[in-house]
Design a protein around this motif. Sequence first.
Motif, PDB file in Angstrom:
ATOM      1  N   ALA A  40      54.702  63.899  50.838  1.00  0.00           N
ATOM      2  CA  ALA A  40      55.987  63.766  51.127  1.00  0.00           C
ATOM      3  C   ALA A  40      56.347  62.267  51.255  1.00  0.00           C
ATOM      4  CB  ALA A  40      56.238  64.466  52.314  1.00  0.00           C
ATOM      5  N   PRO A  41      57.395  61.695  50.960  1.00  0.00           N
ATOM      6  CA  PRO A  41      57.774  60.339  51.386  1.00  0.00           C
ATOM      7  C   PRO A  41      57.501  59.980  52.610  1.00  0.00           C
ATOM      8  CG  PRO A  41      59.625  61.558  50.038  1.00  0.00           C
ATOM      9  CD  PRO A  41      58.637  62.489  50.562  1.00  0.00           C
ATOM     10  N   GLY A  42      56.687  58.691  52.722  1.00  0.00           N
ATOM     11  CA  GLY A  42      56.469  58.074  54.111  1.00  0.00           C
ATOM     12  C   GLY A  42      55.283  58.769  54.824  1.00  0.00           C
ATOM     13  N   LYS A  43      54.768  59.726  53.973  1.00  0.00           N
ATOM     14  CA  LYS A  43      53.481  60.587  54.772  1.00  0.00           C
ATOM     15  C   LYS A  43      52.396  60.457  53.990  1.00  0.00           C
ATOM     16  CE  LYS A  43      56.626  63.866  57.131  1.00  0.00           C
ATOM     17  NZ  LYS A  43      56.785  65.096  57.362  1.00  0.00           N
ATOM     18  N   GLU A  44      51.175  60.807  54.468  1.00  0.00           N
ATOM     19  CA  GLU A  44      49.899  60.979  53.980  1.00  0.00           C
ATOM     20  C   GLU A  44      49.886  62.114  52.996  1.00  0.00           C
ATOM     21  OE1 GLU A  44      47.402  58.623  57.273  1.00  0.00           O
ATOM     22  OE2 GLU A  44      46.762  60.623  56.940  1.00  0.00           O
ATOM     23  N   ARG A  45      48.815  62.085  51.988  1.00  0.00           N
ATOM     24  CA  ARG A  45      48.554  63.269  51.160  1.00  0.00           C
ATOM     25  C   ARG A  45      47.811  64.203  51.820  1.00  0.00           C
ATOM     26  NH1 ARG A  45      46.147  61.884  45.105  1.00  0.00           N
ATOM     27  NH2 ARG A  45      47.886  60.558  45.450  1.00  0.00           N
ATOM     28  N   VAL A  46      48.141  65.515  51.725  1.00  0.00           N
ATOM     29  CA  VAL A  46      47.608  66.435  52.685  1.00  0.00           C
ATOM     30  C   VAL A  46      47.034  67.740  51.796  1.00  0.00           C
ATOM     31  CG1 VAL A  46      48.592  65.821  54.838  1.00  0.00           C
ATOM     32  CG2 VAL A  46      49.855  67.449  53.350  1.00  0.00           C
ATOM     33  N   LEU A  47      46.058  68.359  52.140  1.00  0.00           N
ATOM     34  CA  LEU A  47      45.539  69.600  51.488  1.00  0.00           C
ATOM     35  C   LEU A  47      46.870  70.543  51.562  1.00  0.00           C
ATOM     36  CD1 LEU A  47      42.517  71.239  51.336  1.00  0.00           C
ATOM     37  CD2 LEU A  47      44.101  72.708  52.032  1.00  0.00           C
ATOM     38  N   VAL A  48      46.798  71.330  50.364  1.00  0.00           N
ATOM     39  CA  VAL A  48      48.002  72.517  50.153  1.00  0.00           C
ATOM     40  C   VAL A  48      47.062  73.689  50.113  1.00  0.00           C
ATOM     41  CG1 VAL A  48      49.677  73.668  48.812  1.00  0.00           C
ATOM     42  CG2 VAL A  48      49.545  71.119  49.122  1.00  0.00           C
ATOM     43  N   ALA A  49      46.188  73.906  49.193  1.00  0.00           N
ATOM     44  CA  ALA A  49      45.301  74.898  48.929  1.00  0.00           C
ATOM     45  C   ALA A  49      44.206  74.444  48.147  1.00  0.00           C
ATOM     46  CB  ALA A  49      46.257  76.075  48.251  1.00  0.00           C
ATOM     47  N   THR A  50      43.001  75.322  48.274  1.00  0.00           N
ATOM     48  CA  THR A  50      41.744  74.958  47.199  1.00  0.00           C
ATOM     49  C   THR A  50      41.270  76.262  47.061  1.00  0.00           C
ATOM     50  OG1 THR A  50      40.350  74.872  49.088  1.00  0.00           O
ATOM     51  CG2 THR A  50      41.246  72.673  48.261  1.00  0.00           C
ATOM     52  N   ILE A  51      40.473  76.421  45.936  1.00  0.00           N
ATOM     53  CA  ILE A  51      39.720  77.529  45.335  1.00  0.00           C
ATOM     54  C   ILE A  51      38.469  76.936  44.863  1.00  0.00           C
ATOM     55  CG2 ILE A  51      40.964  77.460  43.086  1.00  0.00           C
ATOM     56  CD1 ILE A  51      40.991  80.596  42.987  1.00  0.00           C
ATOM     57  N   GLY A  52      37.482  77.854  45.152  1.00  0.00           N
ATOM     58  CA  GLY A  52      36.038  77.163  44.910  1.00  0.00           C
ATOM     59  C   GLY A  52      35.708  78.210  43.436  1.00  0.00           C
ATOM     60  N   SER A  53      34.818  77.719  43.213  1.00  0.00           N
ATOM     61  CA  SER A  53      33.968  78.303  42.034  1.00  0.00           C
ATOM     62  C   SER A  53      34.073  79.972  41.987  1.00  0.00           C
ATOM     63  CB  SER A  53      32.879  77.646  41.359  1.00  0.00           C
ATOM     64  OG  SER A  53      31.868  78.006  42.332  1.00  0.00           O
TER      65      SER A  53
END
Length: 121
Positions: A40-53
Amino acid sequence: QVQLVESGGGLVQPGGSLRLSCAASGSIFRINAMGWYRQAPGKERVLVATIGSGGNTNYADSVKGRFTISRDNAKNTVYLQMNSLNPEDTAVYYCNVVGSPGLWSSPRTFWGQGTQVTVSS
């Protein structure tokens, strides 16, 4: 070289839905984890979701129950279905892939160019 092509971002009203897609192409031998991050503007990049193999998933608390991550291994594509969107979800969403370019290569992290999601009335 590995390319990640994202699509599906845009403007949506609060309560609406969007589906993001990210297709990986190029010289990639094996894909391990795939995921989505947002900034988001002015904020750090953050995890939303991940999926493994193997299909195991992980979600940020802020999106649990609203977002669903999935992948199509045959197409080297990861999806993010986003429901019940609210203005706090407004951000640039980045695709993330961890994979090995070759059989004996160590895993590397690749990023997409980002797609804008704006939730506003």
